[in-house]
Enzyme design. Structure first.
Site, PDB file in Angstrom:
ATOM      1  N   TYR A 193      11.596  25.434  14.281  1.00 27.70           N
ATOM      2  CA  TYR A 193      12.728  26.085  14.954  1.00 27.70           C
ATOM      3  C   TYR A 193      12.372  26.467  16.399  1.00 27.70           C
ATOM      4  CZ  TYR A 193      16.123  29.639  16.232  1.00 27.70           C
ATOM      5  OH  TYR A 193      17.070  30.366  16.919  1.00 27.70           O
ATOM      6  N   TYR A 245      29.108  31.770  19.527  1.00 27.13           N
ATOM      7  CA  TYR A 245      28.820  32.959  18.713  1.00 27.13           C
ATOM      8  C   TYR A 245      30.085  33.825  18.579  1.00 27.13           C
ATOM      9  CZ  TYR A 245      24.543  31.459  21.095  1.00 27.13           C
ATOM     10  OH  TYR A 245      23.560  30.707  21.659  1.00 27.13           O
TER      11      TYR A 245
HETATM   12  N1  GLN Z   1      15.450  30.595  20.749  1.00 30.81           N
HETATM   13  C1  GLN Z   1      16.522  31.555  20.780  1.00 30.81           C
HETATM   14  C2  GLN Z   1      16.351  32.548  19.647  1.00 30.81           C
HETATM   15  O1  GLN Z   1      15.954  32.164  18.611  1.00 30.81           O
HETATM   16  C3  GLN Z   1      17.835  30.832  20.675  1.00 30.81           C
HETATM   17  C4  GLN Z   1      19.008  31.753  20.712  1.00 30.81           C
HETATM   18  C5  GLN Z   1      20.155  31.309  21.547  1.00 30.81           C
HETATM   19  O2  GLN Z   1      20.108  30.387  22.357  1.00 30.81           O
HETATM   20  N2  GLN Z   1      21.247  32.023  21.395  1.00 30.81           N
HETATM   21  O3  GLN Z   1      16.595  33.709  19.773  1.00 30.81           O
END
Ligand code: GLN
Length: 318
Positions: A193, A245
């Site tokens: 991830y 989001y």
């Molecule tokens: N790498 C970021 C995290 O895990 C990704 C989050 C995002 O781009 N909103 O928090």
């Protein structure tokens, strides 16, 4: 008589940059991953890959930045391609959350399974089901194809910074393991991830990806089908409902284009059978979406009638 000469798309792209820059930007560059702060806060780049096979750009369209949450669309594609729909959707739902991208409140108190693949919990669950021997290598290979550039790499600095500061993601992942959503080793899945989020791309790269989505999974330059159209449908629908989001509803009303943002400051957008669009500007609003990026997309959507309910006359542009 109607003037049938095509409108000047290059001009419109430049005007979208001017418009965005004329808007007050109270956003902040993401700092919870320390390495993300090392960027020019005033950068703004816009790229459009059109179905006439031309590319229109303005500003910092060749600046490298990390893909961050935009990777969630590509990891979902990869998981669906390798593990199949049934397996993937036994680990993650497809409903909007109304909560911040790194929230775990509903996961713990209500759902016990991530609400959708476009938030951190969902993407970590998705990373856990990618069914290839080397999930990150497969992800990088697919990203290179979708973005039409075969030397795309990870930013080692951002990756290490994410890993060192990723306690919230770590807690989400352990919660997922305790709920039986994650079957593999937690640190192994998190490593995939973090690496996926740390891949470096440009606005031009992302506009190519947007174009593949706009053309039902086909790279219009090579004619190669990269994604099955049933998977494209799932991904674009989730981009509409969850791509920004807890700002997805407002974005759908104001701009009305399937899109996905990331805290690196990028947003990729896809206009059916016409355009792949990408914007980059690192100052973010309080939901983690690029402020000027949204403004540039707002201008393009309004000027070119790109909103899905705007009665588009897009062929005026080529
Ligand atoms: N790498 C970021 C995290 O895990 C990704 C989050 C995002 O781009 N909103 O928090």
């Amino acid at each position: 008589m109607e003037n049938s000469a095509p409108k000047d798309l290059q001009k419109v792209v430049e005007l979208s940059l001017n418009y965005a820059k004329s808007c007050k930007n109270t956003g902040k560059v993401a700092s919870y991953i320390p390495e993300l702060e090392n960027v020019d806060p005033s950068a703004l780049g816009i790229a459009v890959v059109a179905n006439n096979k031309k590319i229109y750009t303005a500003g910092d369209c060749e600046t490298l930045f990390t893909i961050q949450s935009i990777s969630k669309t590509i990891s979902l594609i990869l998981a669906l391609q390798t593990a199949g729909t049934e397996k993937v959707f036994s680990k993650v739902w497809v409903e909007p959350t109304g909560d911040p991208f790194n929230s775990m409140i509903k996961l713990e108190t209500k759902t016990h399974i991530p609400l959708n693949p476009m938030i951190n919990a969902g993407a970590i669950a998705v990373a856990g089901v990618i069914d290839t021997p080397f999930p990150f290598a497969s992800f990088l290979e697919l990203t290179r194809k979708l973005c039409n550039r075969d030397d795309i790499q990870i930013s080692e600095k951002v990756y290490l910074s994410e890993k060192a500061s990723g306690d919230r993601n770590r807690s989400i992942a352990y919660l997922l393991k305790s709920e039986g959503v994650l079957e593999k080793d937690v640190e192994e899945v998190l490593d995939v991830y973090f690496k996926m989020c740390s891949v470096e791309i440009t606005a031009i790269d992302l506009a190519y990806f947007g174009s593949v989505l706009a053309n039902d999974g086909v790279n219009i330059f090579t004619g190669e089908r990269l994604i099955d159209n049933s998977i494209v449908k799932i991904v674009k629908t989730l981009m509409v409902t969850c791509g920004l989001y807890d700002g997805s509803g407002e974005f759908a009303i104001d701009i009305g284009i399937p899109a996905k943002s990331g805290v690196g400051g990028g947003i990729v957008a896809s206009v059916e059978e016409n355009f792949g669009i990408a914007v980059y500007s690192p100052k973010l609003d309080d939901k983690g979406n690029s402020v000027w990026g949204i403004k540039a997309l707002e201008y393009l959507s309004r000027e070119m009638k790109l909103h899905f309910f705007a009665g588009a006359k897009i062929n005026e542009y080529y």
